[in-house]
Design a protein around this motif. Structure first.
Motif, PDB file in Angstrom:
ATOM      1  N   ASP A  18       3.388  41.980  48.337  1.00 15.53           N
ATOM      2  CA  ASP A  18       3.771  40.843  49.175  1.00 15.53           C
ATOM      3  C   ASP A  18       4.925  41.197  50.109  1.00 15.53           C
ATOM      4  N   ALA A  19       5.910  41.913  49.611  1.00 14.55           N
ATOM      5  CA  ALA A  19       7.056  42.299  50.439  1.00 14.55           C
ATOM      6  C   ALA A  19       6.628  43.257  51.550  1.00 14.55           C
ATOM      7  N   ALA A  20       5.742  44.207  51.231  1.00 18.11           N
ATOM      8  CA  ALA A  20       5.248  45.145  52.247  1.00 18.11           C
ATOM      9  C   ALA A  20       4.475  44.403  53.332  1.00 18.11           C
ATOM     10  N   LEU A  21       3.623  43.476  52.922  1.00 15.45           N
ATOM     11  CA  LEU A  21       2.837  42.718  53.892  1.00 15.45           C
ATOM     12  C   LEU A  21       3.716  41.820  54.752  1.00 15.45           C
ATOM     13  N   GLU A  22       4.706  41.210  54.156  1.00 18.50           N
ATOM     14  CA  GLU A  22       5.624  40.355  54.929  1.00 18.50           C
ATOM     15  C   GLU A  22       6.382  41.183  55.962  1.00 18.50           C
ATOM     16  N   LYS A  23       6.829  42.350  55.560  1.00 19.36           N
ATOM     17  CA  LYS A  23       7.593  43.211  56.468  1.00 19.36           C
ATOM     18  C   LYS A  23       6.725  43.658  57.643  1.00 19.36           C
ATOM     19  N   ILE A  24       5.493  44.091  57.374  1.00 19.84           N
ATOM     20  CA  ILE A  24       4.639  44.588  58.458  1.00 19.84           C
ATOM     21  C   ILE A  24       4.198  43.455  59.380  1.00 19.84           C
ATOM     22  N   LYS A  25       4.006  42.269  58.827  1.00 17.36           N
ATOM     23  CA  LYS A  25       3.578  41.141  59.658  1.00 17.36           C
ATOM     24  C   LYS A  25       4.638  40.722  60.660  1.00 17.36           C
ATOM     25  N   THR A  26       5.895  41.034  60.397  1.00 14.09           N
ATOM     26  CA  THR A  26       6.991  40.664  61.296  1.00 14.09           C
ATOM     27  C   THR A  26       7.524  41.852  62.102  1.00 14.09           C
ATOM     28  N   ALA A  27       6.921  43.015  61.937  1.00 15.45           N
ATOM     29  CA  ALA A  27       7.419  44.228  62.600  1.00 15.45           C
ATOM     30  C   ALA A  27       7.389  44.104  64.127  1.00 15.45           C
ATOM     31  N   LYS A  28       6.310  43.602  64.671  1.00 17.38           N
ATOM     32  CA  LYS A  28       6.191  43.488  66.124  1.00 17.38           C
ATOM     33  C   LYS A  28       7.284  42.584  66.688  1.00 17.38           C
ATOM     34  N   ASP A  29       7.606  41.517  65.977  1.00 14.94           N
ATOM     35  CA  ASP A  29       8.674  40.605  66.410  1.00 14.94           C
ATOM     36  C   ASP A  29      10.028  41.309  66.442  1.00 14.94           C
ATOM     37  N   ARG A  30      10.192  42.347  65.638  1.00 13.73           N
ATOM     38  CA  ARG A  30      11.449  43.116  65.616  1.00 13.73           C
ATOM     39  C   ARG A  30      11.461  44.217  66.672  1.00 13.73           C
ATOM     40  N   GLY A  31      10.375  44.354  67.439  1.00 12.60           N
ATOM     41  CA  GLY A  31      10.325  45.375  68.494  1.00 12.60           C
ATOM     42  C   GLY A  31       9.761  46.706  68.047  1.00 12.60           C
ATOM     43  N   VAL A  32       9.201  46.759  66.857  1.00 10.82           N
ATOM     44  CA  VAL A  32       8.635  48.007  66.340  1.00 10.82           C
ATOM     45  C   VAL A  32       7.374  48.358  67.126  1.00 10.82           C
ATOM     46  N   GLU A  33       7.250  49.634  67.511  1.00 12.94           N
ATOM     47  CA  GLU A  33       6.101  50.090  68.283  1.00 12.94           C
ATOM     48  C   GLU A  33       5.275  51.157  67.572  1.00 12.94           C
ATOM     49  N   VAL A  34       5.828  51.776  66.535  1.00 11.18           N
ATOM     50  CA  VAL A  34       5.100  52.759  65.731  1.00 11.18           C
ATOM     51  C   VAL A  34       5.562  52.635  64.284  1.00 11.18           C
ATOM     52  N   VAL A  35       4.615  52.713  63.364  1.00 10.35           N
ATOM     53  CA  VAL A  35       4.912  52.692  61.934  1.00 10.35           C
ATOM     54  C   VAL A  35       4.518  54.034  61.346  1.00 10.35           C
ATOM     55  N   ILE A  36       5.383  54.579  60.505  1.00 11.68           N
ATOM     56  CA  ILE A  36       5.094  55.810  59.764  1.00 11.68           C
ATOM     57  C   ILE A  36       5.170  55.463  58.288  1.00 11.68           C
ATOM     58  N   ALA A  37       4.096  55.777  57.551  1.00  9.03           N
ATOM     59  CA  ALA A  37       4.052  55.408  56.134  1.00  9.03           C
ATOM     60  C   ALA A  37       3.671  56.616  55.288  1.00  9.03           C
ATOM     61  N   GLY A  38       4.536  56.951  54.345  1.00  8.22           N
ATOM     62  CA  GLY A  38       4.265  58.034  53.418  1.00  8.22           C
ATOM     63  C   GLY A  38       3.834  57.481  52.079  1.00  8.22           C
ATOM     64  N   ALA A  39       2.833  58.117  51.480  1.00  9.44           N
ATOM     65  CA  ALA A  39       2.359  57.653  50.181  1.00  9.44           C
ATOM     66  C   ALA A  39       1.662  58.793  49.449  1.00  9.44           C
TER      67      ALA A  39
END
Length: 171
Positions: free
Chosen positions: A46-67
């Protein structure tokens, strides 16, 4: 560094931090500001989904995810945003990171994740790829990318010159 944080770095576990810190170091070389999170696709969904759903509003243009292992984080994030996602497969003790690589690269149609090499090389390349993506829009980043590429070329030519002068047995 810029005020706006154009990139967000996600990792599924603190065990990924040593590798993903290389992504951060390389982003700094290009003067790209970022946010960094430890948010799991499985343990903190839930926290990951909430963060990504608001990323564009924060001005984020690229996401890098390690797993690592099942490595669902990049795909889960990509499923919930139209921001480009770059996946970094972590090296694992079980299968050397092949499990992570396959989990990230084999995304279904409609949910693409750009995927880089396993581990440290991939972490660095993810930052370079993000910088190249951003360089299409930001001249300051483009200048840094071109300087980086020129430096790599110069270093390669220097090594070739040394080989030509010394020969392979004395290199």
């Amino acid at each position: 560094m810029s005020q706006k944080k154009l990139v967000e770095i996600y990792m599924g576990s603190d065990s990924d931090l040593k590798v993903m810190s290389l992504t951060a170091e390389y982003l700094k070389k290009f003067d790209i500001d970022f946010n960094m999170y430890i948010l799991s696709a499985h343990r903190t969904t839930d926290a990951a989904l909430e963060k990504i759903k608001t990323a564009k509003d924060r001005g984020v243009e690229v996401v890098i995810a390690g797993a690592g292992k099942a490595a669902h984080l990049p795909g889960v994030l990509a499923a919930k945003t139209n921001i480009p996602v770059i996946g970094v497969p972590m090296k694992t003790s079980d299968l050397g990171g092949r499990d992570s690589l396959y989990s990230i690269v084999q995304m279904p149609t409609g949910v693409p994740v750009a995927t880089v090499a396993i581990g440290k090389t991939g972490a660095r390349n993810a930052a370079i790829l993000a910088a190249k993506m951003l360089s299409m829009k930001y001249e300051k980043i483009e200048k840094k990318v071109l300087e980086f590429m020129k430096k790599m070329e110069d270093e390669g030519l220097k090594k070739n010159k040394k080989l030509q002068e010394l020969g392979y047995k004395n290199y």
